[in-house]
Motif scaffolding. Structure first.
Motif, PDB file in Angstrom:
ATOM      1  N   SER A 150       0.805  -1.217   0.000  1.00  0.00           N
ATOM      2  CA  SER A 150       0.000   0.000   0.000  1.00  0.00           C
ATOM      3  C   SER A 150       0.843   1.275   0.000  1.00  0.00           C
ATOM      4  CB  SER A 150      -0.934   0.022   1.214  1.00  0.00           C
ATOM      5  OG  SER A 150      -0.193   0.056   2.427  1.00  0.00           O
ATOM      6  N   SER A 151       2.136   1.123   0.190  1.00  0.00           N
ATOM      7  CA  SER A 151       3.018   2.285   0.224  1.00  0.00           C
ATOM      8  C   SER A 151       3.256   2.837  -1.178  1.00  0.00           C
ATOM      9  CB  SER A 151       4.362   1.911   0.858  1.00  0.00           C
ATOM     10  OG  SER A 151       5.277   2.983   0.774  1.00  0.00           O
ATOM     11  N   GLU A 152       3.423   4.143  -1.262  1.00  0.00           N
ATOM     12  CA  GLU A 152       3.740   4.778  -2.530  1.00  0.00           C
ATOM     13  C   GLU A 152       5.250   4.880  -2.744  1.00  0.00           C
ATOM     14  OE1 GLU A 152       1.764   8.530  -2.582  1.00  0.00           O
ATOM     15  OE2 GLU A 152      -0.262   7.648  -2.647  1.00  0.00           O
ATOM     16  N   GLN A 153       6.019   4.427  -1.761  1.00  0.00           N
ATOM     17  CA  GLN A 153       7.473   4.500  -1.866  1.00  0.00           C
ATOM     18  C   GLN A 153       8.027   3.368  -2.723  1.00  0.00           C
ATOM     19  OE1 GLN A 153       9.042   7.068  -0.661  1.00  0.00           O
ATOM     20  NE2 GLN A 153       7.257   7.883   0.442  1.00  0.00           N
ATOM     21  N   GLN A 154       9.110   3.655  -3.431  1.00  0.00           N
ATOM     22  CA  GLN A 154       9.753   2.637  -4.250  1.00  0.00           C
ATOM     23  C   GLN A 154      10.412   1.568  -3.379  1.00  0.00           C
ATOM     24  OE1 GLN A 154      12.677   4.161  -6.991  1.00  0.00           O
ATOM     25  NE2 GLN A 154      13.068   2.161  -7.920  1.00  0.00           N
ATOM     26  N   HIS A 155      10.939   2.008  -2.239  1.00  0.00           N
ATOM     27  CA  HIS A 155      11.580   1.098  -1.294  1.00  0.00           C
ATOM     28  C   HIS A 155      10.926   1.303   0.077  1.00  0.00           C
ATOM     29  CE1 HIS A 155      14.643   0.351  -4.339  1.00  0.00           C
ATOM     30  NE2 HIS A 155      14.785   1.655  -4.466  1.00  0.00           N
ATOM     31  N   PRO A 156       9.742   0.755   0.264  1.00  0.00           N
ATOM     32  CA  PRO A 156       8.954   1.042   1.476  1.00  0.00           C
ATOM     33  C   PRO A 156       9.525   0.434   2.744  1.00  0.00           C
ATOM     34  CG  PRO A 156       7.887  -0.659   0.169  1.00  0.00           C
ATOM     35  CD  PRO A 156       9.031  -0.149  -0.654  1.00  0.00           C
ATOM     36  N   GLU A 157       9.226   1.084   3.850  1.00  0.00           N
ATOM     37  CA  GLU A 157       9.612   0.605   5.163  1.00  0.00           C
ATOM     38  C   GLU A 157       8.402   0.695   6.093  1.00  0.00           C
ATOM     39  OE1 GLU A 157      11.069  -1.306   7.053  1.00  0.00           O
ATOM     40  OE2 GLU A 157      13.101  -0.470   7.227  1.00  0.00           O
ATOM     41  N   VAL A 158       8.394  -0.117   7.116  1.00  0.00           N
ATOM     42  CA  VAL A 158       7.315  -0.099   8.104  1.00  0.00           C
ATOM     43  C   VAL A 158       7.908   0.163   9.480  1.00  0.00           C
ATOM     44  CG1 VAL A 158       5.922  -1.745   6.796  1.00  0.00           C
ATOM     45  CG2 VAL A 158       7.483  -2.576   8.584  1.00  0.00           C
ATOM     46  N   LYS A 159       7.013   0.432  10.438  1.00  0.00           N
ATOM     47  CA  LYS A 159       7.387   0.440  11.846  1.00  0.00           C
ATOM     48  C   LYS A 159       6.828  -0.847  12.445  1.00  0.00           C
ATOM     49  CE  LYS A 159       7.912   5.281  13.162  1.00  0.00           C
ATOM     50  NZ  LYS A 159       7.485   6.339  14.123  1.00  0.00           N
ATOM     51  N   VAL A 160       7.712  -1.718  12.895  1.00  0.00           N
ATOM     52  CA  VAL A 160       7.230  -3.016  13.357  1.00  0.00           C
ATOM     53  C   VAL A 160       6.357  -2.889  14.603  1.00  0.00           C
ATOM     54  CG1 VAL A 160       9.081  -4.371  12.346  1.00  0.00           C
ATOM     55  CG2 VAL A 160       9.370  -3.425  14.633  1.00  0.00           C
ATOM     56  N   GLU A 161       6.591  -1.867  15.410  1.00  0.00           N
ATOM     57  CA  GLU A 161       5.738  -1.703  16.592  1.00  0.00           C
ATOM     58  C   GLU A 161       4.291  -1.414  16.215  1.00  0.00           C
ATOM     59  OE1 GLU A 161       8.058   2.326  16.453  1.00  0.00           O
ATOM     60  OE2 GLU A 161       8.253   0.257  15.701  1.00  0.00           O
ATOM     61  N   ASN A 162       4.095  -0.750  15.064  1.00  0.00           N
ATOM     62  CA  ASN A 162       2.729  -0.497  14.597  1.00  0.00           C
ATOM     63  C   ASN A 162       2.072  -1.790  14.121  1.00  0.00           C
ATOM     64  OD1 ASN A 162       3.146   2.191  15.142  1.00  0.00           O
ATOM     65  ND2 ASN A 162       3.451   2.794  13.010  1.00  0.00           N
ATOM     66  N   ILE A 163       2.864  -2.649  13.494  1.00  0.00           N
ATOM     67  CA  ILE A 163       2.350  -3.947  13.055  1.00  0.00           C
ATOM     68  C   ILE A 163       1.875  -4.749  14.260  1.00  0.00           C
ATOM     69  CG2 ILE A 163       2.922  -6.124  11.935  1.00  0.00           C
ATOM     70  CD1 ILE A 163       2.849  -3.775   9.983  1.00  0.00           C
ATOM     71  N   PHE A 164       2.693  -4.794  15.292  1.00  0.00           N
ATOM     72  CA  PHE A 164       2.324  -5.557  16.480  1.00  0.00           C
ATOM     73  C   PHE A 164       1.182  -4.903  17.257  1.00  0.00           C
ATOM     74  CE2 PHE A 164       6.606  -7.518  15.988  1.00  0.00           C
ATOM     75  CZ  PHE A 164       6.165  -8.844  15.936  1.00  0.00           C
ATOM     76  N   SER A 165       1.087  -3.591  17.205  1.00  0.00           N
ATOM     77  CA  SER A 165      -0.042  -2.911  17.847  1.00  0.00           C
ATOM     78  C   SER A 165      -1.357  -3.351  17.224  1.00  0.00           C
ATOM     79  CB  SER A 165       0.115  -1.391  17.718  1.00  0.00           C
ATOM     80  OG  SER A 165       1.154  -0.915  18.530  1.00  0.00           O
ATOM     81  N   GLU A 166      -1.373  -3.447  15.900  1.00  0.00           N
ATOM     82  CA  GLU A 166      -2.577  -3.895  15.200  1.00  0.00           C
ATOM     83  C   GLU A 166      -2.925  -5.326  15.580  1.00  0.00           C
ATOM     84  OE1 GLU A 166      -2.424  -3.419  10.990  1.00  0.00           O
ATOM     85  OE2 GLU A 166      -1.683  -1.367  11.081  1.00  0.00           O
ATOM     86  N   ILE A 167      -1.935  -6.180  15.616  1.00  0.00           N
ATOM     87  CA  ILE A 167      -2.172  -7.579  15.979  1.00  0.00           C
ATOM     88  C   ILE A 167      -2.714  -7.679  17.395  1.00  0.00           C
ATOM     89  CG2 ILE A 167      -1.042  -9.808  16.416  1.00  0.00           C
ATOM     90  CD1 ILE A 167       0.910  -9.118  14.137  1.00  0.00           C
ATOM     91  N   CYS A 168      -2.135  -6.914  18.301  1.00  0.00           N
ATOM     92  CA  CYS A 168      -2.585  -6.935  19.701  1.00  0.00           C
ATOM     93  C   CYS A 168      -4.031  -6.478  19.814  1.00  0.00           C
ATOM     94  CB  CYS A 168      -1.686  -6.040  20.553  1.00  0.00           C
ATOM     95  SG  CYS A 168      -0.022  -6.682  20.812  1.00  0.00           S
ATOM     96  N   LEU A 169      -4.377  -5.396  19.148  1.00  0.00           N
ATOM     97  CA  LEU A 169      -5.724  -4.851  19.227  1.00  0.00           C
ATOM     98  C   LEU A 169      -6.754  -5.827  18.664  1.00  0.00           C
ATOM     99  CD1 LEU A 169      -7.348  -2.362  20.073  1.00  0.00           C
ATOM    100  CD2 LEU A 169      -7.027  -1.455  17.762  1.00  0.00           C
TER     101      LEU A 169
END
Length: 224
Positions: free
Chosen positions: A64-83
């Motif tokens: 979903s990123s518009e960046q050519q070389h996208p990066e994520v914040k892993v803490e946000n990924i885990f926050s979603e999983i936790c919720l």
């Protein structure tokens, strides 16, 4: 190789340059540890589901990123999983941060600083220095501090703070601006040509593979 006084600032990569590390994010054992830990914080998710959800959410974030070389914040990924898997009220933001750190700890199989790189840092002691790394601030910053590396640098640029990663040249442009130097006055040192050598060279900087830098330590002592 280098003219005396020409190089005035250094950019280092982090992993496989300063830190020798091996991780295993594919092993179910890594997710088992995190899954068992979650039960004390009101999150009910099996190791198998946790692994699947983590991989799926990271891929979705990249896609979903518009960046050519996208990066994520892993803490946000885990926050979603936790919720999504909470069985009582939780603070998903704090839990996501702690989960990211535990996930990292559970995945590590090898972790040490390269003594050869410490020697380079001593040679460049009086030069402005920074790190530009495809890394997650949530745990990488503490790893640098734990190994005694963080104190050598004026600042650290983590890809997780920007949403894109190397070989995106913008990370090096940010580093150059913060170093306050001309491009030709900066030497970038890292373990991959595609991420740490070619991108800064395109901006007019110099680039060197870390293994070549280790081999050139004696020459550096003559010039710096």
């Amino acid at each position: 190789m280098f003219k005396r006084g020409k190089v005035k600032g250094i950019i280092f990569d982090c992993y496989k340059t300063l830190i020798d590390i091996e991780t295993d994010e594919d092993s179910l054992d890594t997710y088992y540890i995190l899954s068992r830990w979650f039960c004390y914080y009101g999150v009910n998710v099996s190791p198998e589901k946790l692994k699947e959800e983590y991989r799926t959410k990271v891929k979705e974030a990249f896609d979903s990123s518009e960046q050519q070389h996208p990066e994520v914040k892993v803490e946000n990924i885990f926050s979603e999983i936790c919720l999504e898997n909470a069985i009582w009220d939780i603070d998903e933001e704090i839990l996501g941060i702690e989960a990211a750190r535990l996930f990292r700890a559970a995945s590590i199989r090898k972790f040490r600083a390269y003594p050869e790189s410490f020697e380079l840092l001593e040679i460049f002691e009086d030069y402005p220095k920074c790190i530009v790394s495809n890394a997650q601030r949530v745990f990488s910053e503490m790893e640098l501090k734990y190994l005694g590396l963080h104190k050598y640098f004026d600042f650290v640029i983590f890809s997780s703070d920007y949403g894109y990663k190397k070989p995106d040249q913008r990370l090096f442009e940010i580093a150059q601006k913060r170093l306050g130097l001309k491009a030709e006055e900066i030497l970038s040192i890292g373990d991959t040509v595609e991420n740490d050598v070619e991108p800064p060279k395109k901006l007019g900087m110099r680039g060197m593979h870390i293994e070549d830098a280790w081999k050139t330590t004696s020459a550096f002592k003559s010039f710096f």
